[in-house]
Design a protein around this motif. Structure first.
Motif, PDB file in Angstrom:
ATOM      1  N   VAL A 152       4.642  12.568   6.305  1.00  0.00           N
ATOM      2  CA  VAL A 152       3.177  12.574   6.267  1.00  0.00           C
ATOM      3  C   VAL A 152       2.654  11.171   6.534  1.00  0.00           C
ATOM      4  N   MET A 153       1.557  11.094   7.324  1.00  0.00           N
ATOM      5  CA  MET A 153       0.869   9.822   7.508  1.00  0.00           C
ATOM      6  C   MET A 153      -0.570   9.972   7.022  1.00  0.00           C
ATOM      7  N   ILE A 154      -1.018   9.005   6.223  1.00  0.00           N
ATOM      8  CA  ILE A 154      -2.382   8.982   5.704  1.00  0.00           C
ATOM      9  C   ILE A 154      -3.154   7.878   6.419  1.00  0.00           C
ATOM     10  N   ALA A 155      -4.294   8.240   7.023  1.00  0.00           N
ATOM     11  CA  ALA A 155      -5.174   7.231   7.626  1.00  0.00           C
ATOM     12  C   ALA A 155      -6.125   6.735   6.541  1.00  0.00           C
ATOM     13  N   TRP A 156      -6.056   5.446   6.246  1.00  0.00           N
ATOM     14  CA  TRP A 156      -6.799   4.901   5.099  1.00  0.00           C
ATOM     15  C   TRP A 156      -7.797   3.837   5.540  1.00  0.00           C
ATOM     16  N   ASP A 180       3.595   7.609   4.766  1.00  0.00           N
ATOM     17  CA  ASP A 180       3.113   6.327   5.273  1.00  0.00           C
ATOM     18  C   ASP A 180       1.603   6.284   5.112  1.00  0.00           C
ATOM     19  N   ILE A 181       1.083   5.148   4.642  1.00  0.00           N
ATOM     20  CA  ILE A 181      -0.360   4.944   4.573  1.00  0.00           C
ATOM     21  C   ILE A 181      -0.712   3.893   5.624  1.00  0.00           C
ATOM     22  N   LEU A 182      -1.485   4.304   6.614  1.00  0.00           N
ATOM     23  CA  LEU A 182      -1.821   3.441   7.734  1.00  0.00           C
ATOM     24  C   LEU A 182      -3.249   2.922   7.609  1.00  0.00           C
ATOM     25  N   ALA A 183      -3.408   1.605   7.619  1.00  0.00           N
ATOM     26  CA  ALA A 183      -4.726   0.972   7.594  1.00  0.00           C
ATOM     27  C   ALA A 183      -4.851   0.096   8.833  1.00  0.00           C
ATOM     28  N   ILE A 184      -5.808   0.438   9.696  1.00  0.00           N
ATOM     29  CA  ILE A 184      -6.026  -0.330  10.924  1.00  0.00           C
ATOM     30  C   ILE A 184      -7.392  -0.983  10.845  1.00  0.00           C
TER      31      ILE A 184
END
Length: 221
Positions: A152-156, A180-184
């Motif tokens: 799972v990927m979380i867009a944060w 995975d927690i993704l912060a862009i």
């Protein structure tokens, strides 16, 4: 996730929605809430000639089609061995789904980009996601199921919406093989991506934090 809401509509994405519903029901020991909406409106007779149109016959034909659809879907549900509850109504489908979702744990819909009428699908998903209190799982209409225990990927971005979505997805996150927690380009917020990872750790979820870009970047890219 014990109550999985699946909209019932005879379109190209229905098989994918149902299969995703089956996968979720089996993974969590839940049941399907099948929501069927006719979508027709009853017009009053007037001087514009519409009174001459056999509205009653049209409504009867739509109801007959809806009943045949229900019988076919219930036969499939019975064959799959899952529990279900049926809810039928008239009017706007998005409104009906949002109301039914007040007592649902997740809503299964189709991705707009993969639908024949992409614009209409995106609009309905957007309306439901905003109005309904339950999270939306959007699957392509060609999907053959969902791997509930997959990565799972979380867009944060630190927003309220991101936090609500992450908390609502906890049952799935707890089954995931990896998170995975993704912060862009994370914008200034009271809740950082590290705060999100700490929250998940309290629920036994070891999340991997990925930070990319700066504040001028967009997560959509």
């Amino acid at each position: 996730m014990k109550t999985i809401l699946v909209p019932i509509e005879a379109n190209a994405g229905q098989a994918a929605r149902l299969q995703a519903g089956f996968d979720l029901a089996r993974a969590f020991g839940g049941q399907l809430l099948c929501v069927q909406t006719s979508g027709y409106a009853v017009y009053a007779a007037g001087d514009n000639g519409i009174g001459a149109f056999p509205i009653t016959a049209l409504v009867d034909a739509i109801d007959a089609d809806r009943q045949r659809e229900r019988e076919a879907i219930e036969a499939q549900l019975h064959a799959e061995g899952v529990l279900w509850h049926w809810q039928a109504g008239d009017g706007d489908a998005a409104d009906h789904i949002a109301r039914a979702a007040r007592l649902a744990d997740i809503i299964v819909m189709n991705c707009g980009a993969f639908a024949q009428n992409a614009a209409a699908q995106v609009s309905m998903i957007g309306d439901v996601a905003i109005e309904a209190p339950a999270p939306v799982l959007a699957v392509p209409e060609t999907s053959s199921g969902v791997t509930v225990a997959g990565p799972v990927m979380i867009a944060w971005d630190g927003s309220r919406e991101a936090a609500v979505a992450m908390r609502a997805a906890l049952p799935i996150l707890q089954l995931a093989t990896s998170v995975d927690i993704l912060a862009i380009g994370e914008k200034p917020a009271d809740l950082s991506v590290r705060d999100a990872a700490t929250y998940l750790s309290r629920h036994g979820i070891a999340a991997n934090v990925i930070e990319r870009g700066d504040a001028d970047d967009s997560i959509e890219a």
